[in-house]
Design a protein around this motif. Sequence first.
Motif: not given
Length: 214
Positions: A118-126, A204-214
Amino acid sequence: MSQQTRLREDICRIAKSLFDRGLTCGSSGNISARLDDGTLLVTPTGSSMGFLDPARISHLDATGRLLSGDAPTKEIPLHAAFYETRATTGAVVHLHSTHSVAWSMMPEVEANDVLPLLTPYAVMKLGKVQLLPFFLPGDPQMGEAVRGLAGKRSAVLLANHGPVVAGKDIWAATYAIEELEETAKLALLTRGVPINMLSKTDRAALYAKFGAPD
């Protein structure tokens, strides 16, 4: 200020914020944080997150033995599993937040990828959140289920129970679990309604730009 003193205060400050905003209630929820020496600070059993005393936070050694403070939460095996399987884990937050619990009971939820895109932030943080089956509160098998993920997930959703999120520090874990709750809320609000979700290509694009969550 020592690291331990600062972390004790941070745990209480964050716990009160979560409680005051209704993300946990009564004596539910728990937080742990790892010190540089490998020992853990953990919220005590039966305590309200809204009324914690820094001096009474449980202090455990690396084996789980109580060094000082009140007796720790019964969910220690759950927390320990994240520390043991994810070297980057500096803190773990577990809540019984309403929307996340409700979403865990929906029949369409995918066990290996609980949250809709739904949102980029959930992908980036979780990243991907794993749904785990129902366990009795405090059951050590919860920890075994997390170990079974082999460190591949930073967040899980316990069916009919609530979310658990590991982060590099207490703030990262808190921000991520708040994002999980908000995404579950969005999922419920939009359930059954045609919406434009993010695609797997977007993820995948979000992971490529911001990295997968730690």
